[in-house]
Motif scaffolding. Structure first.
Motif, PDB file in Angstrom:
ATOM      1  N   TYR A 217      -8.823  23.337  35.392  1.00 48.87           N
ATOM      2  CA  TYR A 217     -10.110  23.660  34.773  1.00 48.87           C
ATOM      3  C   TYR A 217     -10.875  24.703  35.580  1.00 48.87           C
ATOM      4  O   TYR A 217     -11.632  25.499  35.019  1.00 48.87           O
ATOM      5  CB  TYR A 217     -10.965  22.393  34.605  1.00 48.87           C
ATOM      6  N   ARG A 218     -10.692  24.716  36.896  1.00 44.75           N
ATOM      7  CA  ARG A 218     -11.444  25.655  37.747  1.00 44.75           C
ATOM      8  C   ARG A 218     -11.111  27.104  37.413  1.00 44.75           C
ATOM      9  O   ARG A 218     -12.013  27.931  37.252  1.00 44.75           O
ATOM     10  CB  ARG A 218     -11.169  25.370  39.225  1.00 44.75           C
ATOM     11  N   GLN A 219      -9.838  27.413  37.318  1.00 45.78           N
ATOM     12  CA  GLN A 219      -9.426  28.777  37.000  1.00 45.78           C
ATOM     13  C   GLN A 219      -9.908  29.173  35.604  1.00 45.78           C
ATOM     14  O   GLN A 219     -10.435  30.268  35.405  1.00 45.78           O
ATOM     15  CB  GLN A 219      -7.910  28.906  37.090  1.00 45.78           C
ATOM     16  N   ILE A 220      -9.755  28.270  34.640  1.00 48.92           N
ATOM     17  CA  ILE A 220     -10.174  28.542  33.263  1.00 48.92           C
ATOM     18  C   ILE A 220     -11.676  28.806  33.210  1.00 48.92           C
ATOM     19  O   ILE A 220     -12.134  29.794  32.634  1.00 48.92           O
ATOM     20  CB  ILE A 220      -9.794  27.369  32.338  1.00 48.92           C
ATOM     21  N   LEU A 221     -12.454  27.916  33.831  1.00 47.15           N
ATOM     22  CA  LEU A 221     -13.909  28.059  33.780  1.00 47.15           C
ATOM     23  C   LEU A 221     -14.406  29.222  34.633  1.00 47.15           C
ATOM     24  O   LEU A 221     -15.389  29.875  34.262  1.00 47.15           O
ATOM     25  CB  LEU A 221     -14.589  26.753  34.180  1.00 47.15           C
ATOM     26  N   ASP A 222     -13.759  29.509  35.746  1.00 49.19           N
ATOM     27  CA  ASP A 222     -14.153  30.682  36.542  1.00 49.19           C
ATOM     28  C   ASP A 222     -14.039  31.954  35.699  1.00 49.19           C
ATOM     29  O   ASP A 222     -14.939  32.800  35.717  1.00 49.19           O
ATOM     30  CB  ASP A 222     -13.285  30.804  37.796  1.00 49.19           C
ATOM     31  N   GLU A 223     -12.957  32.072  34.936  1.00 46.97           N
ATOM     32  CA  GLU A 223     -12.765  33.243  34.072  1.00 46.97           C
ATOM     33  C   GLU A 223     -13.808  33.287  32.956  1.00 46.97           C
ATOM     34  O   GLU A 223     -14.347  34.353  32.645  1.00 46.97           O
ATOM     35  CB  GLU A 223     -11.359  33.233  33.488  1.00 46.97           C
TER      36      GLU A 223
END
Length: 129
Positions: A114-120
């Motif tokens: 979720y971190r990578q998805i939400l960072d983008e």
């Protein structure tokens, strides 16, 4: 100890705590209730610990906020979108924190995808402002 039961469907979500008078009564009540839910074509999930339910609710709400945020991004409302994505990140992070192993012998590791998805998504919302 009470069992926590969560009913989810496309239209609504409902959580019920069932205090057991006896194990037999609890099993019978849950079985009847489950059959009724399945007959009504509802997705049924049962949790035997409140922390598992809390983790699942945090992740599910985070996903709902991500979906709403994506729709708002298409409608060109970047300030609101940014708030949705930041709150989704916060909820997912809290769910991740509750899902961490308690002991070193526990090999379960919660996902951090979720971190990578939400960072983008957050970056995209900030660029739209």
């Amino acid at each position: 100890m009470s069992s926590i039961i969560m009913i989810r469907s496309f239209l609504y979500s409902k959580t019920v705590a069932v205090p057991p008078d006896s194990i037999d009564n609890l099993v019978c009540a849950v079985r009847e209730w489950s059959i009724e839910c399945i007959n009504d074509e509802l997705e049924l999930q049962m949790f035997d610990h409140q922390t598992d339910l809390l983790i699942r609710l945090g992740r599910d709400m985070s996903n709902v906020l991500i979906d709403y945020g994506k729709k708002l991004l298409e409608d060109n409302k970047p300030d609101l979108v940014l708030k949705y994505f930041q709150y989704a990140y916060s909820l997912a992070d809290k769910a991740f924190g509750h899902g961490k192993p308690v002991t070193t012998s526990d090999t379960h590791q919660p996902s951090t995808k979720y971190r990578q998805i939400l960072d983008e998504l957050i970056k995209k919302a900030q660029q739209s402002m």
